[in-house]
Write an enzyme that holds these catalytic residues in place. Structure first.
Site, PDB file in Angstrom:
ATOM      1  CG  HIS A   1      -1.902  -1.070   1.314  1.00  0.00           C
ATOM      2  ND1 HIS A   1      -2.068  -1.870   2.422  1.00  0.00           N
ATOM      3  CD2 HIS A   1      -2.806  -1.511   0.408  1.00  0.00           C
ATOM      4  CE1 HIS A   1      -3.038  -2.736   2.216  1.00  0.00           C
ATOM      5  NE2 HIS A   1      -3.501  -2.554   0.979  1.00  0.00           N
TER       6      HIS A   1
ATOM      7  CE  LYS B   1     -20.690  -8.144  17.880  1.00  0.00           C
ATOM      8  NZ  LYS B   1     -20.265  -9.166  18.807  1.00  0.00           N
TER       9      LYS B   1
ATOM     10  NE  ARG C   1      -2.565  -7.304  -4.510  1.00  0.00           N
ATOM     11  CZ  ARG C   1      -3.353  -7.387  -3.463  1.00  0.00           C
ATOM     12  NH1 ARG C   1      -2.844  -7.684  -2.295  1.00  0.00           N
ATOM     13  NH2 ARG C   1      -4.643  -7.206  -3.565  1.00  0.00           N
TER      14      ARG C   1
ATOM     15  CB  SER D   1      -4.289  -6.629   4.328  1.00  0.00           C
ATOM     16  OG  SER D   1      -3.881  -5.357   3.919  1.00  0.00           O
TER      17      SER D   1
HETATM   18  P1  ADP Z   1      -9.590  -3.802  -0.852  1.00  0.00           P
HETATM   19  O1  ADP Z   1     -10.122  -4.493   0.357  1.00  0.00           O
HETATM   20  O2  ADP Z   1     -10.468  -2.710  -1.382  1.00  0.00           O
HETATM   21  O3  ADP Z   1      -9.035  -4.697  -1.940  1.00  0.00           O
HETATM   22  P2  ADP Z   1      -6.923  -3.448   0.141  1.00  0.00           P
HETATM   23  O4  ADP Z   1      -6.626  -2.766   1.432  1.00  0.00           O
HETATM   24  O5  ADP Z   1      -6.723  -4.924   0.099  1.00  0.00           O
HETATM   25  O6  ADP Z   1      -8.378  -3.011  -0.277  1.00  0.00           O
HETATM   26  O7  ADP Z   1      -6.068  -2.790  -1.024  1.00  0.00           O
HETATM   27  C1  ADP Z   1      -6.223  -1.440  -1.413  1.00  0.00           C
HETATM   28  C2  ADP Z   1      -5.567  -1.259  -2.766  1.00  0.00           C
HETATM   29  O8  ADP Z   1      -4.175  -1.514  -2.651  1.00  0.00           O
HETATM   30  C3  ADP Z   1      -6.098  -2.214  -3.839  1.00  0.00           C
HETATM   31  O9  ADP Z   1      -6.115  -1.543  -5.080  1.00  0.00           O
HETATM   32  C4  ADP Z   1      -5.071  -3.308  -3.850  1.00  0.00           C
HETATM   33  O10 ADP Z   1      -5.025  -3.961  -5.106  1.00  0.00           O
HETATM   34  C5  ADP Z   1      -3.808  -2.506  -3.597  1.00  0.00           C
HETATM   35  N1  ADP Z   1      -2.749  -3.315  -3.039  1.00  0.00           N
HETATM   36  C6  ADP Z   1      -2.803  -4.083  -1.928  1.00  0.00           C
HETATM   37  N2  ADP Z   1      -1.620  -4.710  -1.722  1.00  0.00           N
HETATM   38  C7  ADP Z   1      -0.813  -4.334  -2.757  1.00  0.00           C
HETATM   39  C8  ADP Z   1       0.532  -4.648  -3.129  1.00  0.00           C
HETATM   40  N3  ADP Z   1       1.260  -5.516  -2.436  1.00  0.00           N
HETATM   41  N4  ADP Z   1       1.035  -4.059  -4.242  1.00  0.00           N
HETATM   42  C9  ADP Z   1       0.259  -3.211  -4.963  1.00  0.00           C
HETATM   43  N5  ADP Z   1      -1.008  -2.878  -4.673  1.00  0.00           N
HETATM   44  C10 ADP Z   1      -1.543  -3.429  -3.570  1.00  0.00           C
END
Ligand code: ADP
Length: 162
Positions: free
Chosen positions: A28, A52, A101, A138
């Site tokens: 992120h 929840k 990704r 995550s």
């Molecule tokens: P969501 O639950 O909406 O997918 P995330 O918190 O998982 O939200 O991710 C937010 C954004 O960050 C998404 O566009 C996701 O693809 C991107 N993202 C998450 N991890 C990575 C990573 N390792 N490299 C690039 N983009 C990422």
């Protein structure tokens, strides 16, 4: 509309970077920091999902991101449970920033971008992950934590315990 942060309209080109950020990983951070080369201001928008306790999780994640970027006035953080496009318009953001990704992400992001454009005219800008971060999510971090693994190598250094 029940977004818990005060929307403010920054001048210049503003994007929102929506996600769950539970937790906010190096992946992120990489997308956000590369996004700052494209936008004057980025609002990291932490979505509250239906589960929840989700509001508390989102507030915690938002606080951690705020601490991380306390020295970067071009980043702000909001918690929201509305449509992403509504939050974007409240903040005067005409762009949604997302990361990709994999092919799996691509298909999801393409569909969301099409829906959001149709709803609001908001343009989505997607950045490809750096190859070394493309396996990081995550949910992997949460899974490792559940086994007691130290996940700090996957989290931004200024705030390893978020
Ligand atoms: P969501 O639950 O909406 O997918 P995330 O918190 O998982 O939200 O991710 C937010 C954004 O960050 C998404 O566009 C996701 O693809 C991107 N993202 C998450 N991890 C990575 C990573 N390792 N490299 C690039 N983009 C990422």
């Amino acid at each position: 509309m029940t977004a818990t942060s005060t929307a403010f309209k920054a001048t210049g080109r503003t994007a929102i970077f929506p996600g769950s950020f539970n937790p906010f990983t190096l992946g992120h951070a990489d997308i956000l920091e590369r996004g700052l080369a494209l936008f004057d201001h980025i609002v990291v928008a932490v979505g509250i999902n239906a589960a929840k306790g989700a509001r508390d999780d989102a507030e915690r994640a938002a606080d951690a991101i705020r601490r991380l970027y306390a020295g970067e006035p071009r980043v702000s953080v909001a918690v929201y449970d509305t449509l992403t496009t509504e939050l974007a318009l409240r903040h005067g953001a005409h762009f949604i920033l997302r990361g990709i990704r994999s092919v799996k992400d691509f298909e999801y992001e393409r569909d969301m971008a099409a829906v959001n454009a149709q709803l609001s005219g908001i343009e989505s800008v997607v950045l490809f992950s750096r190859p070394e971060l493309s396996a990081l999510s995550s949910s992997v971090v949460r899974e490792l934590r559940s086994y007691g693994v130290d996940t700090s190598p996957f989290l931004p250094h200024a705030n390893p315990e978020q």
